[in-house]
Motif scaffolding. Structure first.
Motif, mmCIF file in Angstrom:
data_model
loop_
_atom_site.group_PDB
_atom_site.id
_atom_site.type_symbol
_atom_site.label_atom_id
_atom_site.label_comp_id
_atom_site.label_asym_id
_atom_site.label_seq_id
_atom_site.Cartn_x
_atom_site.Cartn_y
_atom_site.Cartn_z
ATOM 1 N N ALA A 123 -0.535 49.900 76.164
ATOM 2 C CA ALA A 123 -0.239 49.244 74.834
ATOM 3 C C ALA A 123 1.262 48.766 74.633
ATOM 4 O O ALA A 123 2.193 49.359 75.291
ATOM 5 C CB ALA A 123 -0.293 50.450 73.550
ATOM 6 N N ALA A 124 1.403 47.686 74.176
ATOM 7 C CA ALA A 124 2.881 46.994 73.928
ATOM 8 C C ALA A 124 3.835 48.149 73.104
ATOM 9 O O ALA A 124 5.040 48.194 73.586
ATOM 10 C CB ALA A 124 2.704 45.734 73.322
ATOM 11 N N SER A 125 3.190 48.641 71.963
ATOM 12 C CA SER A 125 4.121 49.573 71.464
ATOM 13 C C SER A 125 3.358 50.856 70.872
ATOM 14 O O SER A 125 2.062 50.693 70.520
ATOM 15 C CB SER A 125 4.830 49.003 70.217
ATOM 16 O OG SER A 125 3.977 48.605 69.323
ATOM 17 N N ALA A 126 3.863 52.155 70.775
ATOM 18 C CA ALA A 126 3.696 53.189 70.104
ATOM 19 C C ALA A 126 4.312 53.379 68.927
ATOM 20 O O ALA A 126 5.571 53.588 69.091
ATOM 21 C CB ALA A 126 3.545 54.406 70.995
ATOM 22 N N ASP A 127 3.774 53.170 67.961
ATOM 23 C CA ASP A 127 4.807 53.142 66.457
ATOM 24 C C ASP A 127 4.878 54.286 65.610
ATOM 25 O O ASP A 127 3.642 54.871 65.445
ATOM 26 C CB ASP A 127 4.395 51.933 65.693
ATOM 27 C CG ASP A 127 4.370 50.605 66.385
ATOM 28 O OD1 ASP A 127 4.375 50.634 67.615
ATOM 29 O OD2 ASP A 127 4.350 49.455 65.707
ATOM 30 N N HIS A 128 5.702 54.810 65.485
ATOM 31 C CA HIS A 128 6.329 55.988 64.504
ATOM 32 C C HIS A 128 7.125 56.908 65.596
ATOM 33 O O HIS A 128 8.233 56.990 65.334
ATOM 34 C CB HIS A 128 5.316 56.486 63.757
ATOM 35 C CG HIS A 128 4.794 55.855 62.531
ATOM 36 N ND1 HIS A 128 5.511 55.489 61.531
ATOM 37 C CD2 HIS A 128 3.712 55.017 62.245
ATOM 38 C CE1 HIS A 128 4.944 54.791 60.523
ATOM 39 N NE2 HIS A 128 3.866 54.530 61.184
ATOM 40 N N CYS A 129 6.328 57.522 66.552
ATOM 41 C CA CYS A 129 6.960 58.554 67.509
ATOM 42 C C CYS A 129 7.699 59.429 66.962
ATOM 43 O O CYS A 129 8.643 59.726 67.379
ATOM 44 C CB CYS A 129 7.785 57.649 68.335
ATOM 45 S SG CYS A 129 6.673 56.578 69.469
ATOM 46 N N THR A 130 7.425 60.249 65.763
ATOM 47 C CA THR A 130 8.152 61.098 65.005
ATOM 48 C C THR A 130 8.015 62.449 65.778
ATOM 49 O O THR A 130 8.978 63.074 65.799
ATOM 50 C CB THR A 130 7.695 61.131 63.703
ATOM 51 O OG1 THR A 130 7.679 59.886 63.062
ATOM 52 C CG2 THR A 130 8.692 62.131 62.741
ATOM 53 N N VAL A 172 6.536 50.333 74.195
ATOM 54 C CA VAL A 172 7.889 50.423 73.708
ATOM 55 C C VAL A 172 7.500 51.557 72.611
ATOM 56 O O VAL A 172 6.450 51.689 72.081
ATOM 57 C CB VAL A 172 8.246 49.274 73.010
ATOM 58 C CG1 VAL A 172 9.393 49.164 72.052
ATOM 59 C CG2 VAL A 172 8.664 48.109 74.057
ATOM 60 N N ALA A 173 8.652 52.487 72.358
ATOM 61 C CA ALA A 173 8.561 53.386 71.083
ATOM 62 C C ALA A 173 9.192 52.711 69.937
ATOM 63 O O ALA A 173 10.365 52.482 69.956
ATOM 64 C CB ALA A 173 9.196 54.455 71.282
ATOM 65 N N ALA A 196 10.582 42.964 72.753
ATOM 66 C CA ALA A 196 9.730 43.729 73.610
ATOM 67 C C ALA A 196 8.552 44.407 73.305
ATOM 68 O O ALA A 196 7.508 44.515 73.962
ATOM 69 C CB ALA A 196 10.664 44.810 74.414
ATOM 70 N N ALA A 197 8.572 44.709 71.876
ATOM 71 C CA ALA A 197 7.260 45.624 71.275
ATOM 72 C C ALA A 197 6.374 44.415 70.995
ATOM 73 O O ALA A 197 5.220 44.778 70.768
ATOM 74 C CB ALA A 197 7.869 46.154 69.741
ATOM 75 N N LEU A 198 6.589 43.235 71.040
ATOM 76 C CA LEU A 198 5.668 42.003 70.743
ATOM 77 C C LEU A 198 5.270 41.387 71.862
ATOM 78 O O LEU A 198 4.894 40.241 72.036
ATOM 79 C CB LEU A 198 6.399 40.940 69.818
ATOM 80 C CG LEU A 198 6.288 41.635 68.319
ATOM 81 C CD1 LEU A 198 6.828 40.544 67.148
ATOM 82 C CD2 LEU A 198 4.812 42.062 67.704
ATOM 83 N N ARG A 199 5.961 41.830 73.064
ATOM 84 C CA ARG A 199 6.116 41.311 74.420
ATOM 85 C C ARG A 199 6.542 39.930 74.521
ATOM 86 O O ARG A 199 5.648 39.061 74.783
ATOM 87 C CB ARG A 199 4.775 41.447 74.977
ATOM 88 C CG ARG A 199 4.430 42.836 75.576
ATOM 89 C CD ARG A 199 3.409 43.465 76.344
ATOM 90 N NE ARG A 199 3.598 44.796 76.768
ATOM 91 C CZ ARG A 199 2.716 45.605 77.187
ATOM 92 N NH1 ARG A 199 1.267 45.031 77.265
ATOM 93 N NH2 ARG A 199 2.947 46.903 77.584
ATOM 94 N N ARG A 200 7.188 39.421 73.680
ATOM 95 C CA ARG A 200 7.801 38.247 73.709
ATOM 96 C C ARG A 200 9.485 38.088 74.594
ATOM 97 O O ARG A 200 10.087 38.932 74.449
ATOM 98 C CB ARG A 200 8.366 37.872 72.097
ATOM 99 C CG ARG A 200 6.953 37.587 71.283
ATOM 100 C CD ARG A 200 6.315 36.513 71.055
ATOM 101 N NE ARG A 200 7.089 35.262 70.655
ATOM 102 C CZ ARG A 200 7.122 35.060 69.347
ATOM 103 N NH1 ARG A 200 6.389 35.636 68.503
ATOM 104 N NH2 ARG A 200 7.996 33.938 68.896
ATOM 105 N N THR A 201 9.619 36.942 74.912
ATOM 106 C CA THR A 201 10.552 36.654 75.927
ATOM 107 C C THR A 201 11.367 35.387 75.260
ATOM 108 O O THR A 201 12.538 35.123 75.587
ATOM 109 C CB THR A 201 10.219 36.171 77.271
ATOM 110 O OG1 THR A 201 9.624 35.051 77.341
ATOM 111 C CG2 THR A 201 9.680 37.368 78.062
ATOM 112 N N ASP A 202 10.948 34.888 73.989
ATOM 113 C CA ASP A 202 11.631 33.573 73.614
ATOM 114 C C ASP A 202 12.481 34.162 72.289
ATOM 115 O O ASP A 202 13.163 33.159 71.814
ATOM 116 C CB ASP A 202 10.586 32.548 73.078
ATOM 117 C CG ASP A 202 9.591 33.173 72.167
ATOM 118 O OD1 ASP A 202 9.448 34.382 72.391
ATOM 119 O OD2 ASP A 202 8.947 32.341 71.344
ATOM 120 N N VAL A 203 12.227 35.229 71.766
ATOM 121 C CA VAL A 203 13.174 35.583 70.537
ATOM 122 C C VAL A 203 13.813 36.952 70.979
ATOM 123 O O VAL A 203 13.375 37.637 72.070
ATOM 124 C CB VAL A 203 12.435 35.834 69.461
ATOM 125 C CG1 VAL A 203 11.634 34.400 69.039
ATOM 126 C CG2 VAL A 203 11.053 36.912 69.779
ATOM 127 N N GLY A 204 14.792 37.400 69.988
ATOM 128 C CA GLY A 204 15.397 38.731 70.316
ATOM 129 C C GLY A 204 16.770 38.424 71.098
ATOM 130 O O GLY A 204 17.534 39.431 71.150
#
Length: 389
Positions: free
Chosen positions: A245-252, A268-269, A340-348
Protein backbone atom coordinates in the motif's frame (compact mmCIF):
# COMPACT_ATOMS: atom_id res chain seq x y z
CA UNK A 1 6.04 29.81 -23.03
CA UNK A 2 5.80 32.47 -20.32
CA UNK A 3 8.48 32.66 -17.62
CA UNK A 4 8.27 34.22 -14.17
CA UNK A 5 11.24 34.97 -11.92
CA UNK A 6 10.58 34.91 -8.17
CA UNK A 7 13.64 36.52 -6.67
CA UNK A 8 14.92 37.93 -3.37
CA UNK A 9 13.81 34.74 -1.59
CA UNK A 10 15.25 34.75 1.94
CA UNK A 11 15.38 30.96 2.12
CA UNK A 12 14.11 28.42 -0.39
CA UNK A 13 13.11 24.87 0.55
CA UNK A 14 13.54 22.74 -2.58
CA UNK A 15 13.50 19.25 -0.99
CA UNK A 16 16.35 18.41 -3.37
CA UNK A 17 19.66 17.89 -1.51
CA UNK A 18 21.60 18.31 -4.77
CA UNK A 19 20.42 21.92 -5.00
CA UNK A 20 21.15 23.13 -1.48
CA UNK A 21 21.90 22.32 2.12
CA UNK A 22 20.65 19.20 3.90
CA UNK A 23 17.61 17.05 3.14
CA UNK A 24 15.55 20.18 2.47
CA UNK A 25 17.96 21.35 -0.23
CA UNK A 26 17.84 24.76 1.47
CA UNK A 27 19.14 27.72 -0.53
CA UNK A 28 19.64 31.13 1.11
CA UNK A 29 19.18 34.32 -0.94
CA UNK A 30 17.54 32.28 -3.66
CA UNK A 31 15.40 32.60 -6.78
CA UNK A 32 13.03 30.43 -8.81
CA UNK A 33 12.09 30.59 -12.46
CA UNK A 34 8.67 29.24 -13.41
CA UNK A 35 7.85 28.34 -17.01
CA UNK A 36 4.13 27.92 -17.46
CA UNK A 37 3.12 25.19 -14.98
CA UNK A 38 6.60 23.95 -14.04
CA UNK A 39 9.80 24.97 -12.30
CA UNK A 40 12.44 25.79 -14.90
CA UNK A 41 15.30 26.86 -12.61
CA UNK A 42 16.18 27.10 -8.90
CA UNK A 43 19.33 28.47 -7.31
CA UNK A 44 21.08 31.53 -5.86
CA UNK A 45 19.40 34.81 -6.80
CA UNK A 46 22.69 36.22 -8.08
CA UNK A 47 22.80 33.51 -10.75
CA UNK A 48 19.16 33.65 -11.85
CA UNK A 49 18.44 33.87 -15.57
CA UNK A 50 16.21 36.54 -17.06
CA UNK A 51 12.47 35.97 -17.31
CA UNK A 52 9.40 37.62 -18.83
CA UNK A 53 8.05 38.72 -15.45
CA UNK A 54 9.60 39.24 -12.03
CA UNK A 55 8.18 38.92 -8.51
CA UNK A 56 10.05 40.24 -5.48
CA UNK A 57 9.68 37.89 -2.48
CA UNK A 58 11.10 40.64 -0.25
CA UNK A 59 13.27 38.28 1.78
CA UNK A 60 10.44 35.89 2.59
CA UNK A 61 10.83 32.12 2.74
CA UNK A 62 9.45 29.93 -0.06
CA UNK A 63 8.46 26.30 0.42
CA UNK A 64 6.78 23.70 -1.81
CA UNK A 65 3.00 23.66 -1.63
CA UNK A 66 1.74 21.30 1.05
CA UNK A 67 0.54 17.86 -0.08
CA UNK A 68 -2.42 16.78 2.06
CA UNK A 69 -2.65 13.06 1.36
CA UNK A 70 -5.49 12.22 3.74
CA UNK A 71 -8.81 14.04 4.09
CA UNK A 72 -12.55 13.31 4.16
CA UNK A 73 -14.23 16.31 2.54
CA UNK A 74 -17.37 14.87 0.94
CA UNK A 75 -19.77 15.22 3.84
CA UNK A 76 -22.64 17.25 5.21
CA UNK A 77 -23.71 18.13 8.72
CA UNK A 78 -21.88 19.03 11.89
CA UNK A 79 -20.62 17.12 14.93
CA UNK A 80 -20.10 20.00 17.32
CA UNK A 81 -22.13 18.25 20.02
CA UNK A 82 -19.92 15.14 19.76
CA UNK A 83 -16.76 17.25 20.03
CA UNK A 84 -18.16 19.13 23.00
CA UNK A 85 -19.03 15.89 24.75
CA UNK A 86 -15.61 14.39 24.04
CA UNK A 87 -13.86 17.47 25.40
CA UNK A 88 -16.03 17.01 28.48
CA UNK A 89 -14.70 13.53 29.09
CA UNK A 90 -16.38 11.07 26.72
CA UNK A 91 -13.93 9.08 24.51
CA UNK A 92 -14.00 9.00 20.70
CA UNK A 93 -15.47 5.88 19.09
CA UNK A 94 -15.59 5.04 15.38
CA UNK A 95 -19.38 4.78 15.53
CA UNK A 96 -19.68 8.59 15.54
CA UNK A 97 -19.29 8.36 11.77
CA UNK A 98 -22.93 7.26 11.55
CA UNK A 99 -24.09 10.79 12.40
CA UNK A 100 -22.30 12.17 9.34
CA UNK A 101 -23.57 9.32 7.17
CA UNK A 102 -27.17 10.32 7.86
CA UNK A 103 -26.52 14.00 7.07
CA UNK A 104 -24.53 13.20 3.93
CA UNK A 105 -27.19 10.92 2.52
CA UNK A 106 -29.76 13.69 3.01
CA UNK A 107 -27.67 16.38 1.29
CA UNK A 108 -28.01 17.35 -2.37
CA UNK A 109 -25.19 17.00 -4.90
CA UNK A 110 -24.87 20.78 -4.99
CA UNK A 111 -24.54 20.99 -1.20
CA UNK A 112 -21.86 18.32 -1.09
CA UNK A 113 -19.90 19.86 -3.96
CA UNK A 114 -20.06 23.29 -2.32
CA UNK A 115 -18.68 21.80 0.89
CA UNK A 116 -15.75 20.19 -0.92
CA UNK A 117 -14.96 23.45 -2.70
CA UNK A 118 -15.22 25.39 0.56
CA UNK A 119 -12.79 23.20 2.47
CA UNK A 120 -10.34 22.92 -0.43
CA UNK A 121 -10.29 26.70 -0.78
CA UNK A 122 -9.79 26.96 2.98
CA UNK A 123 -6.82 24.60 2.70
CA UNK A 124 -5.41 26.36 -0.36
CA UNK A 125 -5.35 29.65 1.55
CA UNK A 126 -3.16 27.86 4.09
CA UNK A 127 -0.68 26.61 1.50
CA UNK A 128 -2.08 23.22 0.44
CA UNK A 129 -1.80 22.75 -3.31
CA UNK A 130 -2.38 18.98 -3.65
CA UNK A 131 -5.42 17.37 -2.04
CA UNK A 132 -6.52 13.78 -1.54
CA UNK A 133 -10.07 13.12 -0.40
CA UNK A 134 -12.27 10.10 0.22
CA UNK A 135 -15.78 8.78 0.15
CA UNK A 136 -17.01 6.92 3.22
CA UNK A 137 -20.00 8.91 4.44
CA UNK A 138 -22.57 7.40 2.07
CA UNK A 139 -22.18 3.65 2.59
CA UNK A 140 -24.71 2.75 -0.11
CA UNK A 141 -23.87 2.02 -3.73
CA UNK A 142 -25.54 5.20 -4.92
CA UNK A 143 -24.19 7.47 -2.20
CA UNK A 144 -20.60 6.22 -2.38
CA UNK A 145 -20.52 6.57 -6.17
CA UNK A 146 -22.05 10.04 -5.85
CA UNK A 147 -19.41 11.08 -3.31
CA UNK A 148 -16.56 9.94 -5.55
CA UNK A 149 -18.04 11.57 -8.63
CA UNK A 150 -18.27 14.86 -6.72
CA UNK A 151 -14.75 14.48 -5.32
CA UNK A 152 -13.36 13.82 -8.80
CA UNK A 153 -14.73 17.18 -9.93
CA UNK A 154 -12.32 18.84 -7.47
CA UNK A 155 -9.17 16.65 -7.36
CA UNK A 156 -7.41 13.80 -9.14
CA UNK A 157 -6.55 12.13 -5.83
CA UNK A 158 -9.81 10.35 -5.04
CA UNK A 159 -10.12 7.39 -2.67
CA UNK A 160 -12.90 4.80 -2.45
CA UNK A 161 -13.63 4.26 1.26
CA UNK A 162 -16.87 2.33 1.19
CA UNK A 163 -15.22 0.36 4.03
CA UNK A 164 -15.21 3.25 6.48
CA UNK A 165 -17.51 1.43 8.89
CA UNK A 166 -20.13 -1.27 8.38
CA UNK A 167 -23.17 0.52 7.04
CA UNK A 168 -26.00 0.93 9.58
CA UNK A 169 -28.15 -0.83 6.98
CA UNK A 170 -26.01 -3.97 7.48
CA UNK A 171 -25.51 -3.74 11.25
CA UNK A 172 -26.57 -7.39 11.65
CA UNK A 173 -24.78 -8.63 8.52
CA UNK A 174 -21.19 -7.33 8.31
CA UNK A 175 -20.24 -10.15 5.92
CA UNK A 176 -23.02 -9.00 3.60
CA UNK A 177 -21.64 -5.46 3.69
CA UNK A 178 -18.14 -6.66 2.83
CA UNK A 179 -19.68 -8.50 -0.12
CA UNK A 180 -21.39 -5.28 -1.23
CA UNK A 181 -18.19 -3.21 -0.82
CA UNK A 182 -16.16 -5.70 -2.86
CA UNK A 183 -18.87 -6.23 -5.47
CA UNK A 184 -21.63 -3.94 -6.66
CA UNK A 185 -20.39 -0.88 -4.76
CA UNK A 186 -16.84 -1.30 -6.04
CA UNK A 187 -18.08 -1.67 -9.61
CA UNK A 188 -19.97 1.62 -9.31
CA UNK A 189 -17.16 3.49 -7.58
CA UNK A 190 -13.95 2.33 -9.27
CA UNK A 191 -14.35 4.54 -12.38
CA UNK A 192 -14.11 7.68 -10.23
CA UNK A 193 -11.25 6.66 -7.91
CA UNK A 194 -7.49 6.18 -7.95
CA UNK A 195 -7.26 4.56 -4.51
CA UNK A 196 -9.03 1.97 -2.33
CA UNK A 197 -8.93 2.35 1.46
CA UNK A 198 -10.30 0.51 4.50
CA UNK A 199 -10.63 1.38 8.19
CA UNK A 200 -8.88 -1.66 9.67
CA UNK A 201 -9.82 -1.22 13.29
CA UNK A 202 -11.83 -2.66 16.16
CA UNK A 203 -15.40 -1.53 15.55
CA UNK A 204 -14.82 -1.30 11.77
CA UNK A 205 -13.12 -4.08 9.73
CA UNK A 206 -10.78 -6.84 10.89
CA UNK A 207 -7.64 -7.97 9.08
CA UNK A 208 -9.29 -10.64 6.94
CA UNK A 209 -12.11 -8.32 5.89
CA UNK A 210 -9.64 -5.52 5.16
CA UNK A 211 -7.45 -7.79 3.04
CA UNK A 212 -10.45 -8.92 0.98
CA UNK A 213 -11.60 -5.33 0.43
CA UNK A 214 -8.17 -4.06 -0.59
CA UNK A 215 -7.48 -7.00 -2.91
CA UNK A 216 -10.84 -6.52 -4.62
CA UNK A 217 -10.05 -2.86 -5.22
CA UNK A 218 -6.58 -3.66 -6.48
CA UNK A 219 -8.04 -6.20 -8.90
CA UNK A 220 -10.08 -3.29 -10.34
CA UNK A 221 -6.92 -1.26 -10.87
CA UNK A 222 -7.09 0.85 -7.70
CA UNK A 223 -4.02 1.36 -5.52
CA UNK A 224 -4.18 0.60 -1.80
CA UNK A 225 -3.94 2.75 1.30
CA UNK A 226 -5.05 1.78 4.82
CA UNK A 227 -6.48 3.43 7.93
CA UNK A 228 -4.22 1.50 10.29
CA UNK A 229 -3.59 1.20 14.03
CA UNK A 230 -5.36 4.40 15.06
CA UNK A 231 -7.37 3.33 18.10
CA UNK A 232 -5.70 0.05 19.05
CA UNK A 233 -2.89 -2.31 18.10
CA UNK A 234 -3.97 -4.38 15.12
CA UNK A 235 -3.07 -5.90 11.77
CA UNK A 236 -3.53 -2.77 9.63
CA UNK A 237 0.09 -1.63 9.31
CA UNK A 238 1.49 -5.05 8.46
CA UNK A 239 -1.37 -5.64 6.02
CA UNK A 240 -0.51 -2.34 4.31
CA UNK A 241 3.13 -3.38 3.92
CA UNK A 242 2.15 -6.89 2.76
CA UNK A 243 0.02 -5.43 -0.05
CA UNK A 244 2.56 -2.67 -0.86
CA UNK A 245 0.00 0.00 0.00
CA UNK A 246 1.15 3.54 -0.65
CA UNK A 247 0.48 4.54 2.94
CA UNK A 248 -0.60 3.31 6.33
CA UNK A 249 -2.44 6.23 7.89
CA UNK A 250 -2.58 7.10 11.62
CA UNK A 251 0.04 4.60 12.91
CA UNK A 252 -0.65 5.60 16.52
CA UNK A 253 -0.31 2.16 18.17
CA UNK A 254 2.71 0.33 16.77
CA UNK A 255 4.60 -2.77 17.88
CA UNK A 256 8.27 -3.34 17.09
CA UNK A 257 7.13 -5.74 14.34
CA UNK A 258 4.96 -3.00 12.81
CA UNK A 259 7.86 -0.58 12.74
CA UNK A 260 10.22 -3.21 11.31
CA UNK A 261 7.71 -3.92 8.55
CA UNK A 262 7.42 -0.22 7.66
CA UNK A 263 11.21 0.19 7.70
CA UNK A 264 11.67 -2.74 5.30
CA UNK A 265 8.79 -1.93 2.94
CA UNK A 266 7.75 0.88 0.62
CA UNK A 267 4.68 1.99 2.60
CA UNK A 268 4.69 5.54 3.95
CA UNK A 269 3.57 6.10 7.55
CA UNK A 270 1.13 9.01 7.32
CA UNK A 271 0.69 10.70 10.70
CA UNK A 272 -2.41 12.77 11.42
CA UNK A 273 -1.81 14.86 14.55
CA UNK A 274 -5.08 16.74 14.16
CA UNK A 275 -6.88 13.53 15.13
CA UNK A 276 -4.87 13.10 18.32
CA UNK A 277 -5.34 16.77 19.17
CA UNK A 278 -9.10 16.59 18.63
CA UNK A 279 -9.60 13.32 20.52
CA UNK A 280 -7.02 13.79 23.30
CA UNK A 281 -5.48 10.52 22.22
CA UNK A 282 -1.92 9.25 22.49
CA UNK A 283 0.46 10.88 20.02
CA UNK A 284 2.14 8.77 17.32
CA UNK A 285 5.86 8.26 17.95
CA UNK A 286 7.27 10.01 14.90
CA UNK A 287 10.77 10.04 16.35
CA UNK A 288 10.82 6.24 16.59
CA UNK A 289 9.70 5.89 12.98
CA UNK A 290 12.11 8.44 11.51
CA UNK A 291 15.09 7.12 13.45
CA UNK A 292 14.77 3.68 11.79
CA UNK A 293 14.33 5.12 8.30
CA UNK A 294 10.56 4.97 7.81
CA UNK A 295 9.23 7.55 5.35
CA UNK A 296 6.78 9.76 7.25
CA UNK A 297 4.07 12.02 5.85
CA UNK A 298 1.97 14.59 7.70
CA UNK A 299 -1.65 15.27 6.76
CA UNK A 300 -4.73 16.88 8.25
CA UNK A 301 -7.28 14.04 8.25
CA UNK A 302 -9.79 16.85 7.77
CA UNK A 303 -13.18 15.38 8.69
CA UNK A 304 -16.17 16.56 10.72
CA UNK A 305 -15.76 14.11 13.58
CA UNK A 306 -12.21 13.51 14.77
CA UNK A 307 -10.03 16.17 13.08
CA UNK A 308 -11.93 19.15 11.77
CA UNK A 309 -8.92 21.14 10.58
CA UNK A 310 -7.74 21.92 7.07
CA UNK A 311 -4.52 23.56 8.29
CA UNK A 312 -1.24 21.91 7.43
CA UNK A 313 0.67 24.65 9.32
CA UNK A 314 -1.26 23.67 12.45
CA UNK A 315 -0.37 20.01 11.93
CA UNK A 316 3.29 20.95 11.47
CA UNK A 317 3.27 22.81 14.78
CA UNK A 318 1.67 19.82 16.53
CA UNK A 319 4.18 17.42 14.99
CA UNK A 320 7.11 19.49 16.23
CA UNK A 321 5.68 20.14 19.69
CA UNK A 322 4.03 16.81 20.50
CA UNK A 323 5.47 14.20 18.11
CA UNK A 324 9.12 15.23 18.57
CA UNK A 325 9.79 15.99 14.92
CA UNK A 326 12.29 18.70 14.05
CA UNK A 327 10.96 21.68 12.07
CA UNK A 328 12.91 20.45 9.02
CA UNK A 329 11.42 16.94 9.31
CA UNK A 330 7.90 18.30 9.69
CA UNK A 331 8.18 20.53 6.60
CA UNK A 332 9.59 17.64 4.56
CA UNK A 333 6.82 15.30 5.72
CA UNK A 334 4.09 17.85 4.90
CA UNK A 335 5.43 18.30 1.35
CA UNK A 336 7.71 15.56 -0.01
CA UNK A 337 6.33 13.02 2.48
CA UNK A 338 2.78 13.67 1.36
CA UNK A 339 3.86 13.31 -2.26
CA UNK A 340 5.45 9.94 -1.43
CA UNK A 341 2.20 8.85 0.26
CA UNK A 342 0.42 9.58 -3.03
CA UNK A 343 3.27 8.11 -5.08
CA UNK A 344 3.67 11.42 -6.87
CA UNK A 345 6.99 12.69 -8.22
CA UNK A 346 5.72 15.98 -9.69
CA UNK A 347 4.77 17.70 -6.41
CA UNK A 348 6.27 18.18 -2.96
CA UNK A 349 9.56 19.63 -4.22
CA UNK A 350 10.82 22.63 -6.19
CA UNK A 351 13.54 21.30 -8.47
CA UNK A 352 13.58 21.57 -12.25
CA UNK A 353 10.56 19.87 -13.82
CA UNK A 354 8.40 19.92 -10.70
CA UNK A 355 4.90 21.33 -10.86
CA UNK A 356 5.16 25.00 -9.92
CA UNK A 357 3.27 24.69 -6.61
CA UNK A 358 4.78 26.90 -3.93
CA UNK A 359 3.96 28.97 -0.89
CA UNK A 360 5.56 32.27 0.04
CA UNK A 361 5.62 32.70 3.81
CA UNK A 362 5.34 36.01 5.61
CA UNK A 363 8.48 34.97 7.49
CA UNK A 364 12.20 34.63 6.73
CA UNK A 365 12.32 30.87 7.41
CA UNK A 366 10.14 27.77 7.22
CA UNK A 367 10.89 27.23 10.92
CA UNK A 368 8.39 30.00 11.72
CA UNK A 369 5.52 27.59 10.91
CA UNK A 370 6.31 25.76 14.16
CA UNK A 371 7.91 28.73 15.96
CA UNK A 372 4.78 30.92 15.55
CA UNK A 373 1.87 28.45 15.77
CA UNK A 374 -1.56 29.77 14.91
CA UNK A 375 -0.24 32.89 13.17
CA UNK A 376 -1.40 33.45 9.55
CA UNK A 377 1.99 33.24 7.84
CA UNK A 378 0.86 32.41 4.29
CA UNK A 379 1.58 35.45 2.14
CA UNK A 380 1.03 33.93 -1.33
CA UNK A 381 0.22 30.52 -2.81
CA UNK A 382 1.13 29.59 -6.39
CA UNK A 383 -0.43 26.54 -8.02
CA UNK A 384 0.62 25.27 -11.45
CA UNK A 385 2.61 28.45 -11.96
CA UNK A 386 -0.27 30.81 -11.24
CA UNK A 387 -0.74 32.93 -8.14
CA UNK A 388 -3.84 31.38 -6.55
CA UNK A 389 -3.81 33.22 -3.21
Amino acid sequence: MTTTLITNIGSLVTNDPTLGEGPLGLIENAALVLEDEKVAWAGPAAQAPAADHAVDAAGRAVIPGFVDSHSHLVFAGDRTAEFNARMSGQPYKAGGIRTTVAATRAATDAELSANVAKYMWEALRQGTTTFETKSGYGLTVEDEARALRIAAEHTDEVTYLGAHIVSPDYADDPAGYVKLVTGEMLDACAPYARWVDVFCEKGAFDGDQARAILKAGMAKGLQARVHANQLTYGPGVQLAVELDAASADHCTHLTDADIDALAQGNTVATLLPGAEFSTRAEWPDARRLIDVGVTVALSTDCNPGSSFTSSMPFCIALAVRDMLMTPDEAIWSATAGGAAALRRTDVGHLNVGARADLTILDAPSHVHLAYRPGVPLIAEVWRKGVRAV
